[in-house]
Design a protein around this motif. Structure first.
Motif, PDB file in Angstrom:
ATOM      1  N   UNK A 125       0.807  -1.215   0.000  1.00 48.62           N
ATOM      2  CA  UNK A 125       0.000   0.000   0.000  1.00 48.62           C
ATOM      3  C   UNK A 125       0.838   1.262   0.000  1.00 48.62           C
ATOM      4  N   UNK A 126       0.142   2.374  -0.225  1.00 49.52           N
ATOM      5  CA  UNK A 126       0.759   3.696  -0.109  1.00 49.52           C
ATOM      6  C   UNK A 126      -0.166   4.569   0.730  1.00 49.52           C
ATOM      7  N   UNK A 127       0.430   5.545   1.354  1.00 43.22           N
ATOM      8  CA  UNK A 127      -0.304   6.475   2.213  1.00 43.22           C
ATOM      9  C   UNK A 127      -0.431   7.823   1.521  1.00 43.22           C
ATOM     10  N   UNK A 128      -1.661   8.342   1.458  1.00 41.75           N
ATOM     11  CA  UNK A 128      -1.917   9.640   0.836  1.00 41.75           C
ATOM     12  C   UNK A 128      -2.333  10.605   1.947  1.00 41.75           C
ATOM     13  N   UNK A 129      -1.506  11.591   2.289  1.00 39.15           N
ATOM     14  CA  UNK A 129      -1.843  12.495   3.397  1.00 39.15           C
ATOM     15  C   UNK A 129      -3.089  13.320   3.096  1.00 39.15           C
ATOM     16  N   UNK A 130      -3.891  13.561   4.110  1.00 37.77           N
ATOM     17  CA  UNK A 130      -5.072  14.416   4.012  1.00 37.77           C
ATOM     18  C   UNK A 130      -4.837  15.610   4.927  1.00 37.77           C
ATOM     19  N   UNK A 131      -4.816  16.810   4.343  1.00 39.59           N
ATOM     20  CA  UNK A 131      -4.462  18.002   5.099  1.00 39.59           C
ATOM     21  C   UNK A 131      -5.598  19.009   5.140  1.00 39.59           C
ATOM     22  N   UNK A 132      -5.668  19.716   6.273  1.00 38.03           N
ATOM     23  CA  UNK A 132      -6.677  20.749   6.460  1.00 38.03           C
ATOM     24  C   UNK A 132      -6.182  22.064   5.859  1.00 38.03           C
ATOM     25  N   UNK A 133      -7.001  23.126   6.005  1.00 38.53           N
ATOM     26  CA  UNK A 133      -6.667  24.422   5.418  1.00 38.53           C
ATOM     27  C   UNK A 133      -5.370  24.986   5.986  1.00 38.53           C
ATOM     28  N   UNK A 134      -5.049  24.636   7.224  1.00 32.44           N
ATOM     29  CA  UNK A 134      -3.836  25.149   7.870  1.00 32.44           C
ATOM     30  C   UNK A 134      -2.579  24.403   7.444  1.00 32.44           C
ATOM     31  N   UNK A 135      -2.741  23.322   6.684  1.00 33.18           N
ATOM     32  CA  UNK A 135      -1.606  22.485   6.328  1.00 33.18           C
ATOM     33  C   UNK A 135      -1.390  21.348   7.301  1.00 33.18           C
ATOM     34  N   UNK A 136      -2.167  21.332   8.390  1.00 27.54           N
ATOM     35  CA  UNK A 136      -2.061  20.253   9.370  1.00 27.54           C
ATOM     36  C   UNK A 136      -2.603  18.951   8.782  1.00 27.54           C
ATOM     37  N   UNK A 137      -1.872  17.872   8.999  1.00 26.00           N
ATOM     38  CA  UNK A 137      -2.349  16.573   8.528  1.00 26.00           C
ATOM     39  C   UNK A 137      -3.391  16.040   9.508  1.00 26.00           C
ATOM     40  N   UNK A 138      -4.611  15.863   9.021  1.00 28.03           N
ATOM     41  CA  UNK A 138      -5.705  15.420   9.874  1.00 28.03           C
ATOM     42  C   UNK A 138      -6.062  13.952   9.647  1.00 28.03           C
ATOM     43  N   UNK A 139      -5.428  13.342   8.692  1.00 32.43           N
ATOM     44  CA  UNK A 139      -5.710  11.938   8.408  1.00 32.43           C
ATOM     45  C   UNK A 139      -4.951  11.479   7.181  1.00 32.43           C
TER      46      UNK A 139
END
Length: 305
Positions: A242-256
């Motif tokens: 598998x590979x991991x795809x980062x999910x980021x919020x408006x602030x650039x913080x990774x939320x998932x």
């Protein structure tokens, strides 16, 4: 051992080495081909995910702008008429098939929210997405609410230069999204949420009965690599890459993160069928080779005797 036996043993060894070498070479090549196919499939999954996200953002933006420009809706919001505001949000939410829609006043206080009809008055002015809309700019981002992740947009509503409030709408990252991506890419998809100070948790996936195994492994270090390199994980005895795809919020913080997974055994299933057929054919060839070797050895050793 007699001369016939020695010749027979020599020829038999050649046949066995030839068959064994063929099987070993085929196995190595099949594994290499399977991994190459998996890498290409995971890259395609990443691209499809980005396309789906962009499409969701665009659909939400177009939908909320229609309501944000409705003078009757803005008038109801300006008067803090929760019932009318909630009805309008519900109607537009059905048209968009949005999982939630909500509106705030100019100070960022919640007026109405479709997924929580009784909620109002919550201060959302500190939320980065809402704050940006309060400052007069559209915002489109991934949004975490508790253990749930959403594709969300927020737009300011104005009457002339006056800010009336903020309109927010979102689609959840749920099993329907995971299933859609799986149908398009043949990769399994899982979403995990990351809350600061807590271990990552699995929210939804397309893995079915293997979801429990991934939920146990989801916080392992190899599943949290930031460089996007492939990882391997065993799910109930089935090896997955598998590979991991980062999910980021408006602030650039990774939320998932979105995890794209492919089963190594599924990719090599056709090879295993071919290998089994090859083994049967090889056994037959070996048997015929030994018979031919025995006949050849007898013809050679007879005159010698």
């Amino acid at each position: 051992m007699g001369l016939t036996g020695k010749i027979l043993l020599f020829i038999a060894a050649l046949v066995v080495l030839l068959v064994g070498g063929t099987l070993a070479f085929t196995a190595v090549q099949a594994d290499r081909l399977a991994r190459t196919t998996i890498d290409a499939g995971l890259k395609e999954t990443r691209d499809v995910w980005q396309t789906i996200q962009a499409d969701r953002f665009n659909k939400l933006k177009l939908g909320v702008r229609v309501l944000a420009n409705d003078p009757y809706f803005k008038a109801a919001l300006a008067e803090r008429d929760q019932a009318t505001t909630l009805d309008s949000l519900g109607e537009r939410g059905q048209d968009l098939a949005a999982d939630f829609m909500m509106a705030t006043d100019p100070a960022g206080a919640l007026v109405a929210r479709t997924d929580r009809p009784s909620a109002s008055g919550d201060d959302l002015s500190g939320d980065p997405m809402v704050k940006r809309a309060l400052e007069g700019e559209d915002s489109a981002t991934l949004w975490r609410q508790g253990d749930e992740l959403f594709t969300a947009v927020a737009v300011p509503m104005q009457t002339g230069p006056e800010l009336v409030g903020v309109l927010v709408a979102g689609y959840g990252l749920d099993e329907a999204v995971a299933s859609q991506i799986r149908k398009l890419t043949h990769s399994e998809i899982a979403f995990r949420v990351q809350t600061p100070g807590q271990e990552a948790r699995l929210t939804v996936s397309s893995l079915g009965p293997r979801e429990g195994a991934l939920a146990v492994a989801v916080s392992r270090p190899e599943l949290a690599r930031a460089d996007g390199t492939p990882f391997e994980v065993d799910l109930d005895g089935d090896r997955h890459i598998g590979v991991r795809i980062p999910l980021k919020a408006a602030t650039g913080e990774e939320i998932g993160a979105a995890l794209a997974l492919r089963s190594l055994s599924a990719e090599t299933a056709s090879f295993r069928q071919f290998r089994n057929s090859l083994v049967l054919v090889s056994l037959g060839v070996t048997a015929l080779g030994l018979l031919a070797a025995w006949g050849a050895a007898a013809r050679i050793t007879g005159p010698v005797r």
